[in-house]
Design a protein around this motif. Sequence first.
Motif, PDB file in Angstrom:
ATOM      1  N   ARG A  80      39.793  58.899  51.133  1.00 26.26           N
ATOM      2  CA  ARG A  80      40.925  58.318  50.412  1.00 26.26           C
ATOM      3  C   ARG A  80      40.542  56.909  49.977  1.00 26.26           C
ATOM      4  NH1 ARG A  80      44.983  57.975  54.333  1.00 26.26           N
ATOM      5  NH2 ARG A  80      45.714  60.085  53.852  1.00 26.26           N
ATOM      6  N   ILE A  81      40.664  56.636  48.683  1.00 23.61           N
ATOM      7  CA  ILE A  81      40.295  55.332  48.132  1.00 23.61           C
ATOM      8  C   ILE A  81      41.554  54.629  47.626  1.00 23.61           C
ATOM      9  CG2 ILE A  81      38.930  54.114  46.407  1.00 23.61           C
ATOM     10  CD1 ILE A  81      37.031  56.507  46.352  1.00 23.61           C
ATOM     11  N   TRP A  82      41.750  53.412  48.107  1.00 23.30           N
ATOM     12  CA  TRP A  82      42.873  52.583  47.676  1.00 23.30           C
ATOM     13  C   TRP A  82      42.351  51.592  46.647  1.00 23.30           C
ATOM     14  CZ3 TRP A  82      47.551  53.336  50.552  1.00 23.30           C
ATOM     15  CH2 TRP A  82      47.410  54.155  51.687  1.00 23.30           C
ATOM     16  N   TYR A  83      42.967  51.534  45.489  1.00 21.81           N
ATOM     17  CA  TYR A  83      42.486  50.625  44.451  1.00 21.81           C
ATOM     18  C   TYR A  83      43.636  50.155  43.580  1.00 21.81           C
ATOM     19  CZ  TYR A  83      43.032  54.066  40.699  1.00 21.81           C
ATOM     20  OH  TYR A  83      43.556  54.936  39.775  1.00 21.81           O
ATOM     21  N   SER A  84      43.353  49.150  42.768  1.00 22.19           N
ATOM     22  CA  SER A  84      44.331  48.631  41.817  1.00 22.19           C
ATOM     23  C   SER A  84      43.587  48.295  40.530  1.00 22.19           C
ATOM     24  CB  SER A  84      45.013  47.376  42.376  1.00 22.19           C
ATOM     25  OG  SER A  84      44.092  46.290  42.392  1.00 22.19           O
ATOM     26  N   ASN A  85      44.297  47.725  39.576  1.00 16.39           N
ATOM     27  CA  ASN A  85      43.660  47.304  38.332  1.00 16.39           C
ATOM     28  C   ASN A  85      43.032  45.924  38.428  1.00 16.39           C
ATOM     29  OD1 ASN A  85      44.009  49.582  36.734  1.00 16.39           O
ATOM     30  ND2 ASN A  85      46.098  49.012  36.178  1.00 16.39           N
ATOM     31  N   LYS A  86      43.055  45.324  39.620  1.00 16.83           N
ATOM     32  CA  LYS A  86      42.326  44.083  39.824  1.00 16.83           C
ATOM     33  C   LYS A  86      40.841  44.354  39.577  1.00 16.83           C
ATOM     34  CE  LYS A  86      41.282  40.664  43.409  1.00 16.83           C
ATOM     35  NZ  LYS A  86      41.506  40.262  44.816  1.00 16.83           N
ATOM     36  N   PRO A  87      40.143  43.521  38.800  1.00 14.43           N
ATOM     37  CA  PRO A  87      38.748  43.811  38.442  1.00 14.43           C
ATOM     38  C   PRO A  87      37.844  44.150  39.622  1.00 14.43           C
ATOM     39  CG  PRO A  87      39.551  41.987  37.132  1.00 14.43           C
ATOM     40  CD  PRO A  87      40.638  42.299  38.119  1.00 14.43           C
ATOM     41  N   GLY A 178      43.429  48.161  29.299  1.00 13.13           N
ATOM     42  CA  GLY A 178      43.386  49.297  30.203  1.00 13.13           C
ATOM     43  C   GLY A 178      42.000  49.831  30.499  1.00 13.13           C
ATOM     44  N   GLN A 179      40.958  49.128  30.057  1.00  8.31           N
ATOM     45  CA  GLN A 179      39.591  49.574  30.278  1.00  8.31           C
ATOM     46  C   GLN A 179      38.802  48.520  31.034  1.00  8.31           C
ATOM     47  OE1 GLN A 179      38.238  52.601  29.390  1.00  8.31           O
ATOM     48  NE2 GLN A 179      40.279  53.206  28.682  1.00  8.31           N
ATOM     49  N   LEU A 180      37.923  48.971  31.921  1.00 10.10           N
ATOM     50  CA  LEU A 180      37.024  48.063  32.620  1.00 10.10           C
ATOM     51  C   LEU A 180      35.810  47.838  31.727  1.00 10.10           C
ATOM     52  CD1 LEU A 180      36.466  46.527  35.284  1.00 10.10           C
ATOM     53  CD2 LEU A 180      35.230  48.558  36.071  1.00 10.10           C
ATOM     54  N   VAL A 181      35.625  46.606  31.277  1.00  9.35           N
ATOM     55  CA  VAL A 181      34.571  46.312  30.306  1.00  9.35           C
ATOM     56  C   VAL A 181      33.741  45.120  30.756  1.00  9.35           C
ATOM     57  CG1 VAL A 181      35.928  47.225  28.377  1.00  9.35           C
ATOM     58  CG2 VAL A 181      36.088  44.794  28.955  1.00  9.35           C
ATOM     59  N   SER A 182      32.538  45.015  30.197  1.00  8.69           N
ATOM     60  CA  SER A 182      31.694  43.855  30.418  1.00  8.69           C
ATOM     61  C   SER A 182      32.272  42.671  29.647  1.00  8.69           C
ATOM     62  CB  SER A 182      30.269  44.134  29.938  1.00  8.69           C
ATOM     63  OG  SER A 182      29.683  45.187  30.682  1.00  8.69           O
ATOM     64  N   ALA A 183      32.100  41.467  30.201  1.00  4.31           N
ATOM     65  CA  ALA A 183      32.691  40.290  29.576  1.00  4.31           C
ATOM     66  C   ALA A 183      31.807  39.065  29.813  1.00  4.31           C
ATOM     67  CB  ALA A 183      34.088  40.035  30.141  1.00  4.31           C
ATOM     68  N   PRO A 184      31.921  38.048  28.936  1.00  8.58           N
ATOM     69  CA  PRO A 184      31.157  36.810  29.124  1.00  8.58           C
ATOM     70  C   PRO A 184      31.774  35.956  30.227  1.00  8.58           C
ATOM     71  CG  PRO A 184      32.600  36.597  27.223  1.00  8.58           C
ATOM     72  CD  PRO A 184      32.726  38.021  27.693  1.00  8.58           C
ATOM     73  N   GLU A 185      31.002  35.021  30.753  1.00 10.24           N
ATOM     74  CA  GLU A 185      31.494  34.190  31.845  1.00 10.24           C
ATOM     75  C   GLU A 185      32.599  33.238  31.407  1.00 10.24           C
ATOM     76  OE1 GLU A 185      28.219  32.042  33.387  1.00 10.24           O
ATOM     77  OE2 GLU A 185      27.794  30.959  31.521  1.00 10.24           O
TER      78      GLU A 185
END
Length: 260
Positions: A80-87, A178-185
Amino acid sequence: MERANPMDGTPDDILGFTLALSVGDISEHEPGIRRQQELERLYSVYPNNIGHEAAHELLLLAKDNLKTVCARAAKEESLRIWYSNKPDELCGLFWLMAQLNSLEANYGQVSLVELPDWEIDENGTIVRYVGWGEVQPGEWHKYLALQRPAPPIFCKSCAFHWQALQKENAPLRAMLNGQLVSAPETLYDDFIIREIEAENITFHEAMVIGRVLGKYQLGIGDAWVALRIEEMISAGKLEAVTVAAEDAPRYHRLLRKLFV
């Protein structure tokens, strides 16, 4: 949710991964020296030079927990995996799916419990949690009613998404549309600058960090905001007026703006 059953299992069944995978180099398949270096960089803003020791301990714990999860999953035990939309938490989900996908043996049923974006408490107040760390341990059982199975095709999709992010290996990963994407610093810099501009010429750095975290709910931690402000100091946009006490985080100090 009120009819949800209490949590089953024992404390030995609870395994966490505090790896801050939304930040820095993620090219390693398993947590290694590069992940430790990223953790050390984040912990460098805290007192008593705890960075190296804390990062090393977190890395060792993550490695041990990963071995346990993979061994038990290979025996087809349920997970069971607990997760959220936190990066960090979403990165952790995708990363763990990639670990399971690399097992030569089949693994057992995977179930997911996603933290709701919001809920209404017993006082009729809307409550928003940034991540599972804000939920009291005694309250977690209430969310079991939200558990849903993750079919193998979904697990593989998460694993492939993580592999794509590894190839890009950007400074950050973030949730956008709504998508996990690569991003600049520099992704969050505008929020930080906005709060600095609202301050007097001399201001308390910790107050700015607190407002950035609380006001915008970006799902990032104080350490990353502090590191970005450190970059602004290095760039000559700000200067430190005072020094934090030895037992306080570095950002417990006054700064002065050098721009108008």
